[in-house]
Design an enzyme around this catalytic site. Sequence first.
Site, mmCIF file in Angstrom:
data_model
loop_
_atom_site.group_PDB
_atom_site.id
_atom_site.type_symbol
_atom_site.label_atom_id
_atom_site.label_comp_id
_atom_site.label_asym_id
_atom_site.label_seq_id
_atom_site.Cartn_x
_atom_site.Cartn_y
_atom_site.Cartn_z
ATOM 1 N N PRO A 289 0.786 -1.225 0.000
ATOM 2 C CA PRO A 289 0.000 0.000 0.000
ATOM 3 C C PRO A 289 0.825 1.285 0.000
ATOM 4 C CG PRO A 289 -0.173 -1.148 2.107
ATOM 5 C CD PRO A 289 0.498 -2.086 1.150
ATOM 6 N N ASN A 290 0.350 2.204 -0.800
ATOM 7 C CA ASN A 290 0.883 3.574 -0.931
ATOM 8 C C ASN A 290 2.171 3.652 -1.741
ATOM 9 O OD1 ASN A 290 -1.190 4.962 0.565
ATOM 10 N ND2 ASN A 290 -0.381 3.913 2.362
ATOM 11 N N ARG B 185 4.947 12.091 -3.008
ATOM 12 C CA ARG B 185 4.965 12.702 -1.678
ATOM 13 C C ARG B 185 6.135 12.136 -0.874
ATOM 14 N NH1 ARG B 185 2.617 15.661 1.170
ATOM 15 N NH2 ARG B 185 1.921 14.198 2.755
ATOM 16 N N TYR C 137 11.309 8.607 0.790
ATOM 17 C CA TYR C 137 11.182 7.595 -0.260
ATOM 18 C C TYR C 137 11.796 8.007 -1.600
ATOM 19 C CZ TYR C 137 8.013 5.696 3.215
ATOM 20 O OH TYR C 137 7.491 5.208 4.381
ATOM 21 N N ASN D 257 7.800 -5.909 -0.964
ATOM 22 C CA ASN D 257 7.777 -4.806 -0.007
ATOM 23 C C ASN D 257 6.324 -4.695 0.460
ATOM 24 O OD1 ASN D 257 7.725 -2.480 1.471
ATOM 25 N ND2 ASN D 257 8.943 -1.271 0.034
ATOM 26 N N ALA E 219 3.126 -0.902 4.801
ATOM 27 C CA ALA E 219 2.620 -0.867 6.181
ATOM 28 C C ALA E 219 2.129 -2.235 6.658
ATOM 29 C CB ALA E 219 1.504 0.166 6.292
ATOM 30 N N ASP F 80 1.645 -15.816 6.193
ATOM 31 C CA ASP F 80 0.980 -17.126 6.076
ATOM 32 C C ASP F 80 0.902 -17.557 4.611
ATOM 33 O OD1 ASP F 80 0.601 -17.471 8.783
ATOM 34 O OD2 ASP F 80 -1.567 -17.146 8.748
ATOM 35 N N GLU G 168 12.192 -9.995 1.576
ATOM 36 C CA GLU G 168 11.481 -8.782 2.007
ATOM 37 C C GLU G 168 12.384 -7.576 1.756
ATOM 38 O OE1 GLU G 168 11.217 -8.793 6.238
ATOM 39 O OE2 GLU G 168 9.826 -7.107 6.343
ATOM 40 N N HIS H 263 12.641 -3.137 2.042
ATOM 41 C CA HIS H 263 12.110 -1.836 2.450
ATOM 42 C C HIS H 263 13.028 -0.748 1.922
ATOM 43 C CE1 HIS H 263 9.154 -3.710 4.930
ATOM 44 N NE2 HIS H 263 10.101 -4.533 5.353
ATOM 45 N N ARG I 209 13.380 4.100 12.352
ATOM 46 C CA ARG I 209 12.244 5.029 12.266
ATOM 47 C C ARG I 209 11.359 4.893 13.516
ATOM 48 N NH1 ARG I 209 9.523 4.697 6.527
ATOM 49 N NH2 ARG I 209 8.458 6.520 7.440
HETATM 50 O O1 CA2 Z 1 10.535 1.654 3.717
HETATM 51 C C1 CA2 Z 1 9.661 1.001 3.151
HETATM 52 O O2 CA2 Z 1 9.799 0.536 2.026
HETATM 53 C C2 CA2 Z 1 8.305 0.785 3.837
HETATM 54 O O3 CA2 Z 1 7.874 -0.547 3.544
HETATM 55 C C3 CA2 Z 1 7.355 1.804 3.226
HETATM 56 C C4 CA2 Z 1 5.984 1.820 3.879
HETATM 57 C C5 CA2 Z 1 6.100 1.911 5.396
HETATM 58 O O4 CA2 Z 1 4.812 1.767 5.980
HETATM 59 C C6 CA2 Z 1 7.019 0.836 5.958
HETATM 60 O O5 CA2 Z 1 7.121 1.012 7.364
HETATM 61 C C7 CA2 Z 1 8.395 0.929 5.341
HETATM 62 C C8 CA2 Z 1 5.172 3.018 3.415
HETATM 63 C C9 CA2 Z 1 5.065 3.189 1.957
HETATM 64 C C10 CA2 Z 1 4.463 4.525 1.689
HETATM 65 O O6 CA2 Z 1 4.975 5.001 0.485
HETATM 66 C C11 CA2 Z 1 4.812 6.319 0.220
HETATM 67 C C12 CA2 Z 1 5.400 6.758 -0.942
HETATM 68 C C13 CA2 Z 1 5.301 8.073 -1.284
HETATM 69 C C14 CA2 Z 1 4.621 8.956 -0.482
HETATM 70 C C15 CA2 Z 1 4.044 8.512 0.677
HETATM 71 C C16 CA2 Z 1 4.139 7.186 1.026
#
Ligand code: CA2
Length: 146
Positions: free
Chosen positions: A9-10, A17, A22, A73, A76, A86, A97, A99, A106
């Site tokens: 997600p995201n 953003r 990121y 990846n 969240a 699972d 995995e 990130h 963090r």
């Molecule tokens: O560091 C990573 O790759 C994470 O998996 C990214 C997740 C976060 O919840 C993990 O703790 C670590 C969040 C991805 C959100 O991606 C965005 C990208 C652009 C703008 C906002 C969020």
Amino acid sequence: MKILVINGPNLNMLGIREPEIYGRRTLKDLEKMIAGHCAGLGVEAVFFQSNHEGAIVDAIQEAYEKYDGIVINPAAYTHTSIAIPDAIKAVGLPAVEVHISDISKREPYRRLSYVSEACIGTVAGLHFEGYLKAVDMLRERLLRSG
Ligand code: CA2
């Protein structure tokens, strides 16, 4: 060798953003970069992104007998999902995995990954390049296991 690269997600918002965490590159840039790396290794990469936990579980299940391994990846869902690890265990495919950020440095709630124990390894904090390392780890494991 065929691998499935899953982004949770995201991650479709990459480059739009929070560039300080990121980066400025987009999900398309990331996928192109991974595809180029894989092509050089003779690995076929297929990409999947979803904001929905169940859709990610479905994608992992559908990988059964179609793919040799998974790079994931879980975003969240890393810190909340039992269904994703699972599913990885259920299909029995090797998974790495990844990130983008260093989740150990963090917020405290990002320190625990439920997905890690279903994976052969984790790469964190290497930005987009971490996906390339994850591909290499997966490939090495697959070559070793024949
Ligand atoms: O560091 C990573 O790759 C994470 O998996 C990214 C997740 C976060 O919840 C993990 O703790 C670590 C969040 C991805 C959100 O991606 C965005 C990208 C652009 C703008 C906002 C969020």
